[in-house]
Scaffold this active site. Structure first.
Site, PDB file in Angstrom:
ATOM      1  N   LYS A   1      -9.606  11.982  -1.066  1.00  0.00           N
ATOM      2  CA  LYS A   1     -10.407  10.554   0.326  1.00  0.00           C
ATOM      3  C   LYS A   1     -10.105  11.116   1.161  1.00  0.00           C
ATOM      4  O   LYS A   1     -10.418  10.823   2.651  1.00  0.00           O
ATOM      5  CB  LYS A   1     -10.095   9.407  -0.781  1.00  0.00           C
TER       6      LYS A   1
ATOM      7  N   ARG B   1      -7.883  -1.496  -4.448  1.00  0.00           N
ATOM      8  CA  ARG B   1      -7.807  -1.136  -5.647  1.00  0.00           C
ATOM      9  C   ARG B   1      -7.798  -1.560  -6.546  1.00  0.00           C
ATOM     10  O   ARG B   1      -8.029  -1.692  -7.468  1.00  0.00           O
ATOM     11  CB  ARG B   1      -6.005  -0.178  -5.080  1.00  0.00           C
TER      12      ARG B   1
ATOM     13  N   ARG C   1      -0.688  19.758  -3.488  1.00  0.00           N
ATOM     14  CA  ARG C   1      -0.070  19.019  -2.690  1.00  0.00           C
ATOM     15  C   ARG C   1       1.093  19.141  -2.647  1.00  0.00           C
ATOM     16  O   ARG C   1       1.630  18.467  -1.792  1.00  0.00           O
ATOM     17  CB  ARG C   1      -1.229  18.209  -2.608  1.00  0.00           C
TER      18      ARG C   1
ATOM     19  N   ARG D   1       5.180  14.107  -0.746  1.00  0.00           N
ATOM     20  CA  ARG D   1       5.649  13.267  -1.500  1.00  0.00           C
ATOM     21  C   ARG D   1       5.821  13.371  -1.880  1.00  0.00           C
ATOM     22  O   ARG D   1       5.253  14.196  -3.235  1.00  0.00           O
ATOM     23  CB  ARG D   1       3.714  13.235  -1.165  1.00  0.00           C
TER      24      ARG D   1
ATOM     25  N   ARG E   1      -0.222   7.200 -11.969  1.00  0.00           N
ATOM     26  CA  ARG E   1      -1.129   6.902 -11.091  1.00  0.00           C
ATOM     27  C   ARG E   1      -2.477   6.423 -11.670  1.00  0.00           C
ATOM     28  O   ARG E   1      -3.279   6.232 -11.625  1.00  0.00           O
ATOM     29  CB  ARG E   1      -0.588   8.371  -9.526  1.00  0.00           C
TER      30      ARG E   1
HETATM   31  P1  AMP Z   1      -2.139   6.682  -1.825  1.00  0.00           P
HETATM   32  O1  AMP Z   1      -1.768   7.065  -0.504  1.00  0.00           O
HETATM   33  O2  AMP Z   1      -3.391   6.485  -1.541  1.00  0.00           O
HETATM   34  O3  AMP Z   1      -2.399   7.301  -3.015  1.00  0.00           O
HETATM   35  O4  AMP Z   1      -1.233   5.748  -2.248  1.00  0.00           O
HETATM   36  C1  AMP Z   1      -0.118   6.365  -2.551  1.00  0.00           C
HETATM   37  C2  AMP Z   1       0.510   4.464  -3.232  1.00  0.00           C
HETATM   38  O5  AMP Z   1       0.522   3.605  -2.098  1.00  0.00           O
HETATM   39  C3  AMP Z   1       0.100   4.353  -4.395  1.00  0.00           C
HETATM   40  O6  AMP Z   1       0.047   4.667  -5.629  1.00  0.00           O
HETATM   41  C4  AMP Z   1       0.205   2.819  -4.328  1.00  0.00           C
HETATM   42  O7  AMP Z   1       1.675   2.930  -4.781  1.00  0.00           O
HETATM   43  C5  AMP Z   1       0.117   2.995  -3.087  1.00  0.00           C
HETATM   44  N1  AMP Z   1      -1.082   2.057  -2.539  1.00  0.00           N
HETATM   45  C6  AMP Z   1      -1.868   2.629  -1.518  1.00  0.00           C
HETATM   46  N2  AMP Z   1      -2.820   2.208  -1.143  1.00  0.00           N
HETATM   47  C7  AMP Z   1      -2.728   0.070  -2.156  1.00  0.00           C
HETATM   48  C8  AMP Z   1      -3.418  -0.157  -2.220  1.00  0.00           C
HETATM   49  N3  AMP Z   1      -4.567  -0.909  -2.391  1.00  0.00           N
HETATM   50  N4  AMP Z   1      -3.056  -1.339  -3.189  1.00  0.00           N
HETATM   51  C9  AMP Z   1      -2.000  -1.245  -3.847  1.00  0.00           C
HETATM   52  N5  AMP Z   1      -1.011  -0.007  -3.580  1.00  0.00           N
HETATM   53  C10 AMP Z   1      -1.415   1.027  -2.655  1.00  0.00           C
END
Ligand code: AMP
Length: 192
Positions: A14, A89, A128, A134, A146
């Site tokens: 993404k 989400r 990554r 991260r 996740r």
């Molecule tokens: P990402 O960078 O999109 O993979 O997000 C990393 C982490 O941030 C996720 O595993 C969640 O813990 C949190 N997170 C990101 N976006 C959301 C969302 N829309 N709702 C809830 N948690 C989120």
């Protein structure tokens, strides 16, 4: 406004595709994951709260996430469109987004889901993790959680937008350019 949800499990590409979409369409990119990481980096109360969940691969509670997203949208009134990356989400997040955009006389144009096999996701995320710094990418157990959370809580958002004929699934394996072309074809079909 060209409002696009870029959807898919962690590691589906993404972020990479969002960068190219910004260039092509000149629209705002909002990644809730990036916003949380920024808050965490600054040790803000929101960042500390988010860290409790992110470090386990869990979702941050809806009320926290929705409020943060709305603030970011409101701070950019000049945007010609928005790529929502990693949001919504959950179904409550999707409903809140629709209501919020509706108040602004706009709506989600299309949800594009990047479809990538699970083995490939784990491989990409571990890779990554070696360069991104991260914590949630470096640990196979957190990665698996996740992906599990995506399946159990997030994937329903695809069905939610399907009822409005807005969901499109794209094959997410191939070169970055190939995948980008599939995405832009889907956007052009949906919006023009
Ligand atoms: P990402 O960078 O999109 O993979 O997000 C990393 C982490 O941030 C996720 O595993 C969640 O813990 C949190 N997170 C990101 N976006 C959301 C969302 N829309 N709702 C809830 N948690 C989120």
């Amino acid at each position: 406004m060209l409002n696009i949800i870029l959807f898919g499990p962690p590691g589906s590409g993404k972020g990479t595709q969002a960068e190219k979409l910004i260039e092509k369409y000149g629209i705002l990119h909002i990644s809730t994951g990036d916003l949380f990481r920024y808050e965490m980096g600054n040790n803000t109360p929101l960042g500390l709260k988010a860290k409790e969940y992110m470090s386990k691969g869990e979702l941050v509670p809806d009320e926290v996430t929705i409020g943060m997203l709305q603030n970011k949208v409101n701070a950019n009134p000049e945007a010609q469109g928005i790529i929502f990356d990693g949001f919504p989400r959950t179904i409550p997040q999707a409903e809140a987004l629709d209501a919020f955009l509706n108040e602004k006389n706009t709506e989600v144009v299309v949800l594009i889901a990047l479809d990538v096999p699970e083995e490939e996701l784990v491989k990409r995320l571990l890779n990554r993790g070696q360069s991104s710094g991260r914590a949630d990418d470096g640990d196979e157990q957190i990665i698996k959680n996740r992906i599990q959370v995506y399946k159990s809580e997030t994937s329903q958002v695809f069905d939610y937008y399907s009822q409005f004929n807005k969901s499109v699934s794209i094959h997410g394996v191939g070169t970055i350019e190939e995948i980008f072309e599939r995405i832009t074809d889907a956007i052009d079909t949906a919006c023009c």
